[in-house]
Design an enzyme around this catalytic site. Structure first.
Site, short mmCIF file in Angstrom:
data_model
loop_
_atom_site.label_atom_id
_atom_site.label_comp_id
_atom_site.label_asym_id
_atom_site.label_seq_id
_atom_site.Cartn_x
_atom_site.Cartn_y
_atom_site.Cartn_z
N ASP A 115 0.88 -1.37 0.06
CA ASP A 115 0.07 0.10 -0.16
C ASP A 115 1.03 1.17 -0.02
O ASP A 115 0.44 2.40 0.39
CB ASP A 115 -1.07 0.05 1.23
CG ASP A 115 -0.35 -0.42 2.64
OD1 ASP A 115 0.84 -0.57 2.52
OD2 ASP A 115 -1.13 -0.67 3.54
N LYS A 126 5.64 3.62 16.47
CA LYS A 126 4.56 4.93 16.95
C LYS A 126 5.35 5.54 18.34
O LYS A 126 4.55 5.58 19.27
CB LYS A 126 3.18 4.58 17.06
CG LYS A 126 2.65 3.60 15.84
CD LYS A 126 1.20 3.09 16.32
CE LYS A 126 0.83 2.57 14.73
NZ LYS A 126 -0.65 1.99 14.81
N ASP A 137 1.57 6.18 2.60
CA ASP A 137 0.94 4.81 2.78
C ASP A 137 -0.83 5.17 2.51
O ASP A 137 -1.16 6.00 3.13
CB ASP A 137 1.21 4.50 4.13
CG ASP A 137 0.33 3.19 4.65
OD1 ASP A 137 -0.47 2.82 3.87
OD2 ASP A 137 0.54 2.54 5.65
#
Length: 358
Positions: A110, A162, A216
């Site tokens: 993606d 993250k 993305d």
């Protein structure tokens, strides 16, 4: 040369589009996401593409047989019986990847960018390490897996998933190149590539910074942002592919088979697919309209994805990342604000607040 593309996910973030086709076959700027990647790989000298598949693999296989003949390359499918993350698929496809000493590419399915595969290959061969990871700079690193590396040598030290405090603004861009020697140390149940595996290579992998745009596009909001970036890249590199004329503003991509009515205002940042019909007086900006969709007269669309064979009625207003799945009918004079509509639904009342229509 060979490449492995990780297409085994369910595409849940891109629903409702992925309820009809697997994510790699969703049209992005009038071409399946996967084919943007495959065609760029072929330009860089790849002649064998392996797809790590699971969800809707029959549809993928049928489409890939067509593309295999068109591009004159070999396309193999490596079937996952269960999701294997990012490391397991390499072990599963080991016999296909380990046929010679040539390095091979690995891609997440993606990712959209300018795909600098030729430069990446040369960079990898020059530094002589087992692996190279493509990194890119982002404004919000807390959404991604952040890469910490030596700015002088490019050697990667660690990954932080993250992060809640700033450690770096460079992230893993989901593109890699490896030497086959690494395959002997990877197992089907190995942790993710982004975990401990990279740092178990004989020497730390090197980083390659992508130039130009990167996104993305695995969820609708980012899909539309990626579309804007891609169209701007076309403006810079292939402006002849963009549509111009009265009523068209900024970067607009229109399939030759689409029909546009009178007194429309289209753009900026619009992609209109094959067989789409836009009737008179329609206003569209920052939208993707997929194959066979119809927008009836005097409707207003901003930041929307209109799925295959949908029908949007007259005097409709849609905005705020509204996504229509395949074959959705929106009746006349309705307002849709951030609606996520599953395939084959008929909408007969307005949706003033974002929600899923099942």
């Amino acid at each position: 040369m060979k490449a492995l593309i990780l297409v085994g996910g369910y595409g849940t973030r891109l629903r409702p589009l992925t309820l009809s086709v697997p994510k790699p076959l969703v049209d992005f700027c009038n071409k399946p996401i996967l084919m943007h990647q495959v065609e760029a790989l072929v330009k860089a000298g790849v002649d064998h593409v392996i797809l790590a598949v699971s969800y809707m693999s029959e549809l993928l296989e049928r489409e890939m047989r067509i593309q295999e003949d068109r591009l004159g390359i070999k396309i193999s499918l490596s079937h996952e019986k269960e999701p294997l993350g990012t490391a397991g698929p390499l072990a599963l496809a080991r016999d296909l990847l380990n046929v010679d000493s040539e390095p091979f590419f690995v891609l997440n399915s993606d990712v959209i960018c300018d795909f600098p595969f030729t430069d990446l290959l040369q960079f990898h061969k020059n530094h002589g390490r087992e692996g190279t990871i493509v990194v890119t700079r982002v404004e919000e690193p807390s959404k991604y897996g952040v890469v910490v590396y030596d700015c002088d040598s490019g050697s990667i030290h660690r990954f932080v998933e993250k992060p809640q405090v700033f450690v770096s603004n460079k992230i893993n861009a989901g593109m890699y190149i490896f030497n086959p020697s690494m395959l002997s140390r990877i197992q089907v149940r190995s942790p993710s590539l982004e975990g401990t595996f990279f740092l178990s290579l004989k020497n730390n992998p090197n980083s390659f910074a992508v130039s130009g745009f990167w996104m993305d596009i695995g969820q609708p909001k980012d899909f539309l942002t990626g579309m804007c970036m891609y169209l701007q890249s076309l403006r810079q590199h292939s402006p002849e592919r963009l549509h111009t004329g009265p009523g068209f503003h900024g970067n607009v991509l229109v399939d030759p088979s689409a029909v546009i009515g009178q007194n429309c205002s289209i753009g900026p940042n619009v992609s209109i697919g094959p067989g789409v019909v836009v009737e008179d007086g329609v206003r569209i900006k920052r939208c993707t309209l997929l194959k066979g969709a119809r927008v009836r007269s005097h409707s207003w669309l901003e930041s929307c994805i209109v799925g295959w064979s949908c029908s949007v009625g007259q005097w409709v207003r849609m905005e705020n990342v509204t996504v229509l799945g395949e074959d959705v009918i929106v009746n006349d004079e309705l307002y849709l604000n951030g609606a996520n509509v599953l395939p084959h639904k008929s909408i007969s009342e307005s949706v003033p607040e974002p929600r899923i229509i099942m």
